[in-house]
Every structure is written in C-alpha cells, then in structure tokens.
Write an enzyme that holds these catalytic residues in place. Structure first.
Site, mmCIF file in Angstrom:
data_model
loop_
_atom_site.group_PDB
_atom_site.id
_atom_site.type_symbol
_atom_site.label_atom_id
_atom_site.label_comp_id
_atom_site.label_asym_id
_atom_site.label_seq_id
_atom_site.Cartn_x
_atom_site.Cartn_y
_atom_site.Cartn_z
ATOM 1 N N GLY A 228 26.228 39.549 45.537
ATOM 2 C CA GLY A 228 27.388 39.091 46.208
ATOM 3 C C GLY A 228 27.574 37.366 44.834
ATOM 4 N N GLY A 256 37.154 41.490 40.776
ATOM 5 C CA GLY A 256 37.416 39.647 41.127
ATOM 6 C C GLY A 256 37.914 39.094 41.741
ATOM 7 N N ASP A 257 39.568 39.916 41.076
ATOM 8 C CA ASP A 257 41.012 38.934 41.883
ATOM 9 C C ASP A 257 40.792 39.012 43.244
ATOM 10 O OD1 ASP A 257 41.382 38.993 38.865
ATOM 11 O OD2 ASP A 257 42.100 40.860 38.918
#
Length: 325
Positions: A228, A256-257
């Site tokens: 998380g 991640g973007d």
C-alpha cells in the site's frame, strides 16, 4: 486546482525475445560481445512520467498543464493527449532532437536489455515555469517529476523564488543526482513522493534522516508496492492505505504515475490525504491491469463501484460528485 506536471515525455518501444539471454552470453567472451536478437513482438506505447501522470489526471476530469521537452516527432502523441484533456500548450519543442525514447527487449525469463535515449528531454533545463503560470492565471501546484536532472533542480528553485507551491517526485532520477542536488530539489516541497526503495536511497545520498527530511517538506508519501501507501508529515498522524482489491496484474509500467494522478486529483477535490491516496491506489490498479501507462479505460460507474468495494461506500460517495460532474 490548476496543476502543472513537469517531467519526461517519451515513447516506449518494447520487444520480446522468445529465448533466454543467458543462453547467448558467454562468460569468457563478454569483453567482445556482439549479438543481435531476432524478436517476435514489438509494441510502441506512449509514455514518460509526466505524460502518464497528466493523462491520468485528465481521465479523472482535470485539465493539467504538461511541461516538458519533446522533438518535432511529437505531433501524433500531442493529439492523443489533447483529445484526452491534457493542456499541451506549454511544451517545449526541440529544433534538433527527437522525443525521448525507451527501447527494451525482454526474454522468456523476464530479463531485460534496454536503452534510454534522452533526446529532447535534455532541453528541459531551458524551460521556465513563469510563462505557463501566467498563461493559465497561476498554478495551485507544480508537480516536478523525473526529467533532466538540471531541469528538475531549476524548476524547484523557480518555485521557491516565485512562491509556487510544488511537489517533488524524483523517482528513477535519484540514481543520477547527487545529495546536494536532491536536497535542492526537495527543500520546501509541499509533497515528497517516492517508493520505499527510493526513500532509503534519498536518505543515503543526502545523509538526512527521515525526521530531517520531514523538516524540509510538508507531507511525505511513500508507496510500498503490495503493502500500500504510507503518508507522514508535519502535524499529521501516520496514514496507511492498502492497495485496491481484486486487481489483476498485467504490466507494471506507469503504476506509480497512476497513483500520483489519482492522489493529486483527490487533493484538487479537497478530499484529504487518505481519500486521495485511495483514489490514487485504485487508479494505479487500473494501470496495472493494462498494457502500459496510458492503455487503460476509466468508466465512472465501474471506478466508483471498485472504490466502494475497496475502501467503503463513503469513499465512492465522496468521489461521485467530482467524476459525474
């Protein structure tokens, strides 16, 4: 919120070799290696950290301003982004260099041989933020993501000098930057975003402890992969948000973007850190289920249902007015 997203804009050329690199590499001959791999698949995807983030924000209804450097070969990519709601009017177009390109071959063992051509991205150091800021009537936030390292430092310095609120997201460029440049990048940031490995690398290169980093930024967001997201900061209790449920992984490129796009969309809707991280985690899950950083579909009803399934009906109810609007 009016958000500028600065950083890399690139195309990804991804190939597959139906064999094992290890079978072709001779340990005693590596000093004169000369190989050509016959590939059986090629996929060209739109990519680049800033472009992926801006695309995700636009899919959620925002109109982010993309700031970066590209080549004259960018026209088709520009059309794609603009059709999906990204403001591309502040992108610098190089007169001599091509748009950055990532070329990667993956074998049956998931081993990779890759090259990254920075190309026009190296001209990001020449970009000034003020004209873009003036054009849109002032930014509420500038997100400085992975780019030409000198350009990243210049953008953070300009944000401090002009009083622009900014977020620092150095990601893979931490490997290229020295400790002093990293400190210049993050100093005074409203948000600092890294994954857990990058968190440790940043502290190692700068010599700063976690507490000393928090003295320089307001909020620190650390993505933890399958564990998380953790959020810490000045005057706030630690927040932990688990990953979204029932995600079927296909390709981790741009995950991640996607988180960053959803996280800052939530903040722009004034939904708070925890709820924003939940939105980001679900959008990251959508990216993971697709084949690339921008190869996913976002349907409002499905998104809201999955948000409710993962984080409770209150989460879906909070987000619904912003998506349906």
């Amino acid at each position: 919120m009016k958000i500028a997203v600065s950083g890399s804009i690139a195309t990804d050329h991804l190939m597959h070799f139906p064999g094992r690199f290890a079978d072709q590499l001779l340990a005693d001959q590596l000093h004169k290696v000369s190989l050509s791999f016959l590939i059986d698949d090629l996929v060209v995807r739109r990519g680049g950290v800033a472009a992926n983030i801006a695309f995700g924000m636009a899919r959620l209804g925002l109109r982010p301003v993309l700031v970066g450097a590209v080549g004259a070969d960018f026209d088709d990519y520009r059309s794609w982004l603009e059709r999906h709601g990204v403001d591309c009017d502040s992108i610098h177009v190089s007169e001599v260099l091509h748009t950055a390109r990532f070329v990667c071959t993956t074998d049956e063992d998931m081993c990779q041989i890759a090259s990254f051509y920075a190309g026009a991205m190296s001209e990001a150091r020449n970009i000034e933020l003020a004209p873009a800021n003036d054009r849109v009537g002032g930014f509420d936030l500038v997100l400085i993501s992975a780019d030409d390292p000198q350009g990243m430092v210049r953008h953070s310095q300009e944000c401090r000098e002009r009083g622009y609120r900014f977020a620092a997201d150095p990601s893979q460029q931490l490997a290229r930057m020295g400790g002093d440049d990293i400190i210049q990048l993050i100093d005074g940031a409203a948000y600092l975003l890294t994954n857990d490995y990058e968190k440790s690398l940043l502290e190692s290169k700068t010599g700063l402890s976690d507490a000393e980093v928090l003295d320089r930024v307001e909020v620190r967001v650390t993505t933890l992969g399958k564990n998380g997201v953790e959020i810490t900061g000045k005057g706030i209790e630690r927040i932990h948000v688990p990953i979204a449920q029932d995600v079927r992984p296909v390709d981790p490129t741009g995950v991640g973007d996607g988180f960053r796009a959803g996280f800052f969309a939530g903040l722009s809707w004034d939904l708070g850190l925890e709820r924003s991280a939940q939105i980001g985690s679900l959008l990251a899950g959508l990216v993971l289920e697709g084949a690339g950083g921008q190869e996913y579909d976002l349907r409002v009803d499905t998104f809201l249902k999955r948000l409710g399934d993962s984080y409770g009906q209150d989460a879906a109810d909070d987000v619904r007015p912003h998506l349906q609007g």
